[in-house]
Scaffold this motif. Structure first.
Motif, mmCIF file in Angstrom:
data_model
loop_
_atom_site.group_PDB
_atom_site.id
_atom_site.type_symbol
_atom_site.label_atom_id
_atom_site.label_comp_id
_atom_site.label_asym_id
_atom_site.label_seq_id
_atom_site.Cartn_x
_atom_site.Cartn_y
_atom_site.Cartn_z
ATOM 1 N N THR A 34 3.342 -6.877 1.917
ATOM 2 C CA THR A 34 2.185 -6.339 1.181
ATOM 3 C C THR A 34 1.377 -7.460 0.525
ATOM 4 N N GLU A 91 3.248 -0.670 5.413
ATOM 5 C CA GLU A 91 4.043 0.558 5.472
ATOM 6 C C GLU A 91 3.858 1.251 6.829
ATOM 7 N N ARG A 143 1.026 -0.533 -7.058
ATOM 8 C CA ARG A 143 2.158 -1.252 -6.476
ATOM 9 C C ARG A 143 3.473 -0.502 -6.739
HETATM 10 N N1 ASP Z 1 4.677 -2.210 -0.403
HETATM 11 C C1 ASP Z 1 4.073 -1.728 -1.621
HETATM 12 C C2 ASP Z 1 4.246 -2.771 -2.716
HETATM 13 O O1 ASP Z 1 4.719 -3.862 -2.454
HETATM 14 C C3 ASP Z 1 4.606 -0.393 -2.038
HETATM 15 C C4 ASP Z 1 6.095 -0.324 -2.268
HETATM 16 O O2 ASP Z 1 6.858 -1.203 -1.870
HETATM 17 O O3 ASP Z 1 6.531 0.672 -2.851
HETATM 18 O O4 ASP Z 1 3.854 -2.542 -3.824
#
Ligand code: ASP
Ligand code: ADP
Ligand code: MG
Length: 441
Positions: free
Chosen positions: A51, A117, A185
Motif C-alpha cells: 500500500t 487489496e 489506513r
Molecule cells: N492495506 C491498507 C493499509 O495498509 C489497508 C489494511 O491493511 O487494512 O492501510
C-alpha cells in the motif's frame, strides 16, 4: 454448520510462506467460508508495504515523475508469490496490464492504493480455489466519503448469497459515481466486519501478527500481557486512541449483529487470541482494574479562558462552529469553570492553526488563549475503574514518579477511561509507567 469470516492482515499475506499458513488456517475449519485480505505487508523489518508503494506511485504521478519502476516492484512482489505457490494457471499479467492502462489516466489516490487489496484477493482466491468477489460495487460511500452502512449490508448480503466460498479485497468500495473510495489506513478490518455482518457470521476472526489484543503496544512495552477477553466498548476506546491492531470502525458492524470478534495470530494459530463481545459473564478479567493502555502522539491543545464563560450562552457552540468551518475534528473538550480546552490532532488541523486562533480571538473574545504543542494522549481503559476508588490518584502518582509532566486530564463520563495529555517526548515513558503500575502489579 455455521459461517466464520476470516480477515487476514498484511503480514499474513506478505509472501508465499505466510499465504501457506493462511491457507492451512482456512482449510482447517470448513466454516471459514468468507475470507477478506489486505494488501501484502512487510516481510521483514525495513521492507515496504504494498500500500505504501502504491501511494508512492501516486505521488510520483502528481509530480510528473516516472512511476513505472515503482509499479514494477509491486508487480514483481505478486509475481514472486505466484511462482512460489505454483499458481501457473493464473494470468496475473492481465491484471497488471489493466492497472497500467488505468494509471495512464491519472486516477485518484484511492484507486491506486486499492490495487494492493485487489491483486491480493485475486491471488488468494486462486490459491484457495474460492470465488473472487470484488467489493467495489458492494461497499458504498456517500459523496462526503462516509460509509453507507445499510446499503452496503444489503448489497453484500445479496451478492454473497450467490457464493459458497469467496475471497474479498479489504479496504475499498465506491463513491456514488462508481469510482473507487478507500477507508482510512488499516481499513480492511472494517471490510471484514461488514462481510461478517452481511453473512450473519458466528464469529469474525481477525488474523494478524500478534496473539490478540495486548495490554499495551508491544513496540513500547516489552512482552505485554495478552487480553483474553474484552468488551466492544473497551476495545473501541483503545483502538480509537491508537491501539492499531484493529481499526476502530470495525467494531460497529460486528456489534450491531452481536458477532464476536476474535483476534488471532497467523504465526501461532493454536493460540486462542482475544475474544471481543458484549457478554460480561465470559470476561475472565479477574481483579485487574485496567484492561489496556493506548495512545498516540501529535496533538495540539488550545486552552481558552474567559471570565464568566459559563454564563455566556453559545460559547462552546461557537467554538464548534469555527472548527466546522475549517473542517477540523476535535478529539476532546475538557472544560472547567471559565475555561475550555480544545484538543485536536495535528493531522486534522492540517496547517490551519493560525487562522483558527484568529477566529477564536475575533469571534469568542477570550481573556487569554494558550496553545500547547506536541502533546501525546494516553488512555487508560477498563470497566473495573469505576468500582475502584483512587485509580486516578495511582495513575498520577505513577506518572509523577516517572518524571512525566501531565499537561491535560480528561476523565470521560463513561468512567472506564482516563485520558492524560503528556509531552510527545514522554509518551513511551508514560505508557511504561502506567503499565507497570496497573498491569504488572
Ligand atoms: N492495506 C491498507 C493499509 O495498509 C489497508 C489494511 O491493511 O487494512 O492501510
Ligand atoms: P494487520 O496488518 O494484520 O492488520 P496491524 O499492523 O494493522 O496488522 O496490527 C497489528 C500490530 O498492531 C501489531 O503487530 C502491533 O505492533 C500493533 N499494536 C499496537 N497496539 C497493540 C496492542 N495493544 N495489542 C496488540 N498489538 C498492538
Ligand atoms: Mg491492520
Amino acid at each position: 454448520m455455521g459461517i466464520k469470516v476470516a480477515k487476514f492482515g498484511g503480514s499474513s499475506v506478505a509472501d508465499g510462506i505466510q499465504l501457506t499458513k493462511t491457507r492451512n488456517i482456512i482449510t482447517a475449519d470448513p466454516d471459514r467460508k468468507f475470507v477478506v485480505v489486505s494488501a501484502p505487508g512487510k516481510r521483514f523489518d525495513g521492507d515496504s508495504k504494498i500500500t505504501d508503494l502504491l501511494y508512492l506511485v501516486k505521488t510520483h504521478m502528481d509530480h510528473n515523475l516516472p512511476y513505472d519502476q515503482i509499479f514494477q516492484v509491486v508487480a514483481d512482489r505478486f509475481m514472486a508469490v505466484q511462482i512460489n505457490l505454483g499458481l501457473m494457471d493464473l494470468n496475473m499479467n492481465r491484471y497488471f496490464d489493466e492497472i497500467r492502462e488505468n494509471l495512464k489516466k491519472n486516477p485518484s489516490a484511492d484507486y491506486v492504493a486499492s490495487r494492493g487489496e485487489y491483486l491480493s484477493a485475486i491471488l488468494t482466491a486462486a490459491f484457495l480455489g474460492y470465488d473472487f468477489v470484488d467489493t467495489q460495487d458492494l461497499i458504498k460511500f456517500d459523496s462526503k466519503g462516509r460509509l453507507l452502512a445499510e446499503e452496503t449490508n444489503e448489497a453484500l448480503e445479496a451478492e454473497l448469497a450467490k457464493h459458497e466460498r469467496a475471497v474479498l479485497p479489504g479496504f475499498y468500495g465506491s463513491a456514488p459515481d462508481g469510482s473507487v473510495k478507500t477507508f482510512s489506513r488499516g481499513g480492511s478490518d472494517i471490510t471484514g466486519a461488514l462481510v461478517a455482518r452481511a453473512v450473519d457470521a458466528d464469529v469474525y476472526e481477525n488474523w494478524t501478527d500478534v496473539s490478540g489484543f495486548l495490554c499495551a503496544d508491544p513496540r513500547i512495552v516489552k512482552n505485554p500481557k495478552q487480553i483474553s477477553s474484552i468488551s466492544y466498548k473497551e476495545l473501541r476506546e483503545l483502538s480509537y486512541m491508537g491501539a492499531s491492531v484493529l481499526h476502530e470502525d470495525a467494531i460497529y458492524p460486528a456489534r450491531v449483529s452481536n458477532i464476536p470478534i476474535n483476534i488471532r495470530n497467523t504465526n501461532i494459530p493454536e493460540d486462542p487470541g482475544t475474544m471481543i463481545t458484549d457478554n460480561m459473564d465470559i470476561l475472565t478479567r479477574g481483579d485487574r482494574v485496567v484492561t489496556g493502555i493506548a495512545g498516540s502522539k501529535d496533538f495540539t491543545v488550545v486552552a481558552l479562558y474567559k471570565n464568566m464563560m459559563s454564563s455566556e450562552k453559545g460559547f462552546v457552540r461557537r467554538i464548534l462552529g469555527i472548527l466546522d468551518d475549517y473542517d477540523i475534528n476535535f478529539e476532546h473538550l475538557p472544560s472547567g469553570i471559565d475555561t475550555v480546552s480544545v484538543v485536536m490532532s495535528n493531522k486534522s488541523i492540517d496547517g490551519q492553526l493560525d487562522e483558527v486562533l484568529e477566529e477564536f480571538q475575533s469571534r469568542l473574545r477570550p481573556d487569554s488563549i494558550d496553545v500547547i504543542h506536541d502533546i501525546a494522549l494516553i488512555a487508560t481503559v477498563g470497566h473495573g475503574m469505576d468500582r475502584r476508588a483512587g485509580t486516578s490518584a495511582r495513575l498520577f502518582t505513577a506518572l509523577a514518579d516517572a518524571g512525566v509532566n501531565i499537561r491535560m486530564i480528561d476523565q470521560g463520563s463513561s468512567e472506564m477511561n482516563i485520558i492524560v495529555g503528556v509531552e510527545n517526548k514522554d509518551f513511551e515513558t508514560a505508557i511504561r509507567a502506567i503499565y507497570s503500575e496497573f498491569v504488572e502489579e
